[in-house]
Scaffold this active site. Structure first.
Site, PDB file in Angstrom:
ATOM      1  N   ARG A 199       2.303  -1.499  -5.906  1.00  0.00           N
ATOM      2  CA  ARG A 199       2.739  -0.372  -6.720  1.00  0.00           C
ATOM      3  C   ARG A 199       3.858   0.543  -6.498  1.00  0.00           C
ATOM      4  O   ARG A 199       4.464   0.745  -7.415  1.00  0.00           O
ATOM      5  CB  ARG A 199       1.266   0.595  -6.144  1.00  0.00           C
ATOM      6  CG  ARG A 199       1.266   1.943  -6.996  1.00  0.00           C
ATOM      7  CD  ARG A 199       0.267   2.716  -6.343  1.00  0.00           C
ATOM      8  NE  ARG A 199      -0.698   2.325  -5.743  1.00  0.00           N
ATOM      9  CZ  ARG A 199      -2.016   2.239  -6.254  1.00  0.00           C
ATOM     10  NH1 ARG A 199      -2.175   2.757  -7.614  1.00  0.00           N
ATOM     11  NH2 ARG A 199      -2.922   1.614  -5.604  1.00  0.00           N
ATOM     12  N   GLY A 221       0.637  -1.264  -0.074  1.00  0.00           N
ATOM     13  CA  GLY A 221      -0.071  -0.024   0.125  1.00  0.00           C
ATOM     14  C   GLY A 221       0.738   1.311  -0.116  1.00  0.00           C
ATOM     15  O   GLY A 221       0.304   2.289  -0.219  1.00  0.00           O
ATOM     16  N   GLU A 232       3.968  -6.464   1.622  1.00  0.00           N
ATOM     17  CA  GLU A 232       3.368  -7.045   0.313  1.00  0.00           C
ATOM     18  C   GLU A 232       3.229  -5.987  -0.647  1.00  0.00           C
ATOM     19  O   GLU A 232       2.287  -5.521  -0.987  1.00  0.00           O
ATOM     20  CB  GLU A 232       1.876  -7.667   0.803  1.00  0.00           C
ATOM     21  CG  GLU A 232       1.936  -8.849   1.875  1.00  0.00           C
ATOM     22  CD  GLU A 232       0.532  -9.181   1.924  1.00  0.00           C
ATOM     23  OE1 GLU A 232      -0.553  -8.548   1.446  1.00  0.00           O
ATOM     24  OE2 GLU A 232       0.318 -10.093   2.846  1.00  0.00           O
ATOM     25  N   TYR A 284     -11.128   5.070 -11.477  1.00  0.00           N
ATOM     26  CA  TYR A 284     -10.738   5.710 -10.232  1.00  0.00           C
ATOM     27  C   TYR A 284     -10.591   7.386 -10.251  1.00  0.00           C
ATOM     28  O   TYR A 284     -10.313   8.020  -9.513  1.00  0.00           O
ATOM     29  CB  TYR A 284      -9.471   5.177  -9.436  1.00  0.00           C
ATOM     30  CG  TYR A 284      -9.037   3.614  -9.232  1.00  0.00           C
ATOM     31  CD1 TYR A 284     -10.041   2.958  -8.625  1.00  0.00           C
ATOM     32  CD2 TYR A 284      -8.318   3.065  -9.908  1.00  0.00           C
ATOM     33  CE1 TYR A 284     -10.092   1.730  -8.446  1.00  0.00           C
ATOM     34  CE2 TYR A 284      -7.876   1.957  -9.833  1.00  0.00           C
ATOM     35  CZ  TYR A 284      -8.822   1.065  -9.179  1.00  0.00           C
ATOM     36  OH  TYR A 284      -8.547  -0.254  -9.112  1.00  0.00           O
ATOM     37  N   CYS A 311     -15.717   2.861 -27.069  1.00  0.00           N
ATOM     38  CA  CYS A 311     -17.097   3.337 -26.957  1.00  0.00           C
ATOM     39  C   CYS A 311     -17.727   3.573 -25.778  1.00  0.00           C
ATOM     40  O   CYS A 311     -18.667   2.807 -25.260  1.00  0.00           O
ATOM     41  CB  CYS A 311     -18.194   2.520 -28.039  1.00  0.00           C
ATOM     42  SG  CYS A 311     -17.106   2.638 -29.712  1.00  0.00           S
ATOM     43  N   GLU A 312     -16.934   4.445 -25.074  1.00  0.00           N
ATOM     44  CA  GLU A 312     -17.516   4.725 -23.674  1.00  0.00           C
ATOM     45  C   GLU A 312     -17.084   5.976 -23.275  1.00  0.00           C
ATOM     46  O   GLU A 312     -16.043   6.419 -23.544  1.00  0.00           O
ATOM     47  CB  GLU A 312     -16.623   3.600 -22.402  1.00  0.00           C
ATOM     48  CG  GLU A 312     -17.042   2.429 -22.619  1.00  0.00           C
ATOM     49  CD  GLU A 312     -18.250   1.837 -21.881  1.00  0.00           C
ATOM     50  OE1 GLU A 312     -18.861   2.924 -20.895  1.00  0.00           O
ATOM     51  OE2 GLU A 312     -18.377   0.693 -21.763  1.00  0.00           O
TER      52      GLU A 312
HETATM   53  N1  LLP Z   1      -1.599  -6.845  -0.058  1.00  0.00           N
HETATM   54  C1  LLP Z   1      -2.825  -6.883  -0.212  1.00  0.00           C
HETATM   55  C2  LLP Z   1      -3.794  -7.909   0.483  1.00  0.00           C
HETATM   56  C3  LLP Z   1      -3.587  -6.176  -1.172  1.00  0.00           C
HETATM   57  O1  LLP Z   1      -5.057  -6.318  -1.296  1.00  0.00           O
HETATM   58  C4  LLP Z   1      -2.936  -5.258  -2.083  1.00  0.00           C
HETATM   59  C5  LLP Z   1      -3.670  -4.461  -3.124  1.00  0.00           C
HETATM   60  C6  LLP Z   1      -1.676  -5.047  -1.969  1.00  0.00           C
HETATM   61  C7  LLP Z   1      -1.090  -6.046  -1.149  1.00  0.00           C
HETATM   62  C8  LLP Z   1      -0.714  -4.409  -2.809  1.00  0.00           C
HETATM   63  O2  LLP Z   1      -1.072  -2.899  -2.622  1.00  0.00           O
HETATM   64  P1  LLP Z   1      -0.340  -1.780  -3.260  1.00  0.00           P
HETATM   65  O3  LLP Z   1       1.236  -1.955  -2.857  1.00  0.00           O
HETATM   66  O4  LLP Z   1       0.031  -1.998  -4.758  1.00  0.00           O
HETATM   67  O5  LLP Z   1      -0.922  -0.476  -3.057  1.00  0.00           O
HETATM   68  N2  LLP Z   1      -6.396  -1.459  -8.858  1.00  0.00           N
HETATM   69  C9  LLP Z   1      -5.959  -0.352  -7.850  1.00  0.00           C
HETATM   70  C10 LLP Z   1      -5.077  -1.053  -6.609  1.00  0.00           C
HETATM   71  C11 LLP Z   1      -5.947  -2.092  -6.053  1.00  0.00           C
HETATM   72  C12 LLP Z   1      -5.237  -2.635  -4.928  1.00  0.00           C
HETATM   73  C13 LLP Z   1      -5.796  -3.802  -4.237  1.00  0.00           C
HETATM   74  N3  LLP Z   1      -5.027  -4.514  -3.276  1.00  0.00           N
HETATM   75  C14 LLP Z   1      -5.235   0.877  -8.511  1.00  0.00           C
HETATM   76  O6  LLP Z   1      -5.264   0.718  -9.591  1.00  0.00           O
HETATM   77  O7  LLP Z   1      -5.054   1.656  -7.903  1.00  0.00           O
END
Ligand code: LLP
Length: 406
Positions: free
Chosen positions: A270, A235, A267, A310, A336-337
């Site tokens: 991004r 996150g 974990e 988003y 087409c959106e």
């Molecule tokens: N661990 C768990 C349990 C998660 O649910 C997620 C992301 C991560 C790790 C990794 O999170 P990150 O470090 O990538 O923020 N599609 C959305 C992001 C959805 C994230 C869902 N879970 C976007 O494009 O912003």
């Protein structure tokens, strides 16, 4: 400002030592483009302050390209997977099952069995029903309870996962009840995990979360379950406007200072890969409707869904050294959106056939792409120094129909 390794030299945008215009002469747009140096640097930023028993489990949902996963295996990363598909793909990339955690609210029995057979580092259990399904396997795999920390991350509601009424994880009370109900002989509970949400800019929140998990871990240990690791999720934010740098190594240092006897697990998704990747697209044409001027490009919401889903704003620049005056444009795709838009009010100079770069597309770009409007998924290219290679070919029309029969 631009992400590391993207530099303009004589009005041409280079990624590492390769001119992107040169790549467009060989690879049709749109395509995703990644920097190996940037990926390596992010791995290093996470790994450099970890101990050998700690784990950085890259969150595969951010980008699951096989070559990129292999690169991460070589760098010593583990993996956070959320489906049997992701699990099989990281194994194909050479991952060690002992470095894999499996998260997700709705794992099927087949997925749980696969994970248990592989004896992965941890199945992250999100509910009482899932715990029961695991016990029914009679395998006693290593498990962690995923706690819903009931914290707010100041982020888009769609990527908020840590509030009490989100579907993810279980409350601390429920975790304690389950730890009381089942003995060490019945379940192999070895960790606690939680994920606050995505795009977390305030790293103090991780310390707050850590304190919660530590408090709960001692209560659970008192019930006879020795806990070996705490997983504070992913996150960490990136700045899509490139004004601020959220440094993973600072985050790791902060957490390591406080974690005490437990192994640390992270974990990140991004923050490992978003800034290492871009989407390259071409201007198909320019048009004006009502009060608005549009740049119509050949990438669409099916290639990068984040702006439509988003309202995310990705920085966009022209890389074709256009001589035109800047105009104010909405940059839109061919789908087409009406939502197929990368945003309004871009001040940019462009003409037909110019190439544009859409930044910060390494994470949740390719992995969220689709064939909507029967558009073909783009190629993925990896740059390393003076070389570039195709790490995924562009899809062909035949690829899209091969599973269908008349
Ligand atoms: N661990 C768990 C349990 C998660 O649910 C997620 C992301 C991560 C790790 C990794 O999170 P990150 O470090 O990538 O923020 N599609 C959305 C992001 C959805 C994230 C869902 N879970 C976007 O494009 O912003």
């Amino acid at each position: 400002m631009r992400p590391d390794n993207f530099t303009f030299k004589e009005r041409k945008l280079f990624l590492e030592d390769v001119s992107i215009e040169e790549i467009t002469k060989e690879i049709p747009t749109p395509f995703y483009l990644y920097s190996k140096a940037s990926l390596d640097a992010s791995c290093e930023a996470y790994m450099s302050n970890m101990d050998s028993s700690d784990l950085v489990c890259y969150s595969v949902k951010a980008n699951n390209n096989l070559n990129i996963l292999r690169n991460f295996v070589d760098k010593g990363l583990g993996f956070d997977v959320v489906s049997g598909g992701e699990l099989q793909k990281v194994l194909k990339a050479g991952a060690n099952p002992k470095k894999i955690v499996f998260s997700g609210v709705g794992k099927t029995s087949a997925e749980l069995k696969l994970a248990a057979d592989l004896d992965i580092y941890s199945i992250n259990v999100e509910s009482a029903f899932e715990l029961k399904n695991i016990i029914d396997l009679n395998k006693s795999p290593r498990i962690s309870f995923r706690i819903n920390p009931d914290m707010e991350g100041d982020t888009h509601p769609y990527i908020e996962t840590g509030k009490a009424d989100c579907k993810f994880g279980m409350s601390e009370e429920e975790a304690l009840l389950l730890a009381k109900q089942f003995s060490k002989e019945q379940i192999n509970l070895v960790g606690l995990t939680a994920h606050i949400g995505s795009q977390i800019t305030d790293t103090e929140l991780y310390l707050e979360l850590l304190a919660k998990l530590q408090g709960l871990a001692s209560k659970i240990e008192a019930l006879g379950h020795p806990i070996d690791h705490l997983d504070v999720g992913g996150g960490l934010a990136i700045d899509y406007e490139m004004q601020t740098n959220f440094d993973p190594s600072e985050l790791v240092k902060k957490i390591k200072n406080k974690i005490g006897k437990y192994d640390l697990l992270l974990e990140p998704g991004r923050s490992v890969i978003a800034q290492a990747g871009v989407l390259i697209t071409k201007v198909i044409g320019i048009k004006e409707n009502g009060q608005r001027k549009f740049l119509v490009v050949d990438a669409g919401m099916n290639d990068l869904m984040r702006p439509s889903l988003y309202n995310a704003r990705h920085k966009i620049e022209n890389i074709s050294s256009s001589e035109n005056e800047d105009g104010i444009f909405s940059i839109v795709g061919p789908v087409c959106e009406t939502a197929d838009s990368f945003g309004d009010d871009f001040s940019i100079s462009a003409k037909e056939a110019d190439h544009l770069v859409i930044y910060s597309a390494g994470a949740y770009g390719s992995s969220m792409s689709s064939n909507y409007n029967l558009r073909l998924k783009p190629a993925e290219i990896l740059v390393s120094g003076t070389n570039f290679s195709e790490i995924r070919k562009a899809e062909s029309f035949e690829d899209t129909i091969q599973l269908e029969d008349i």
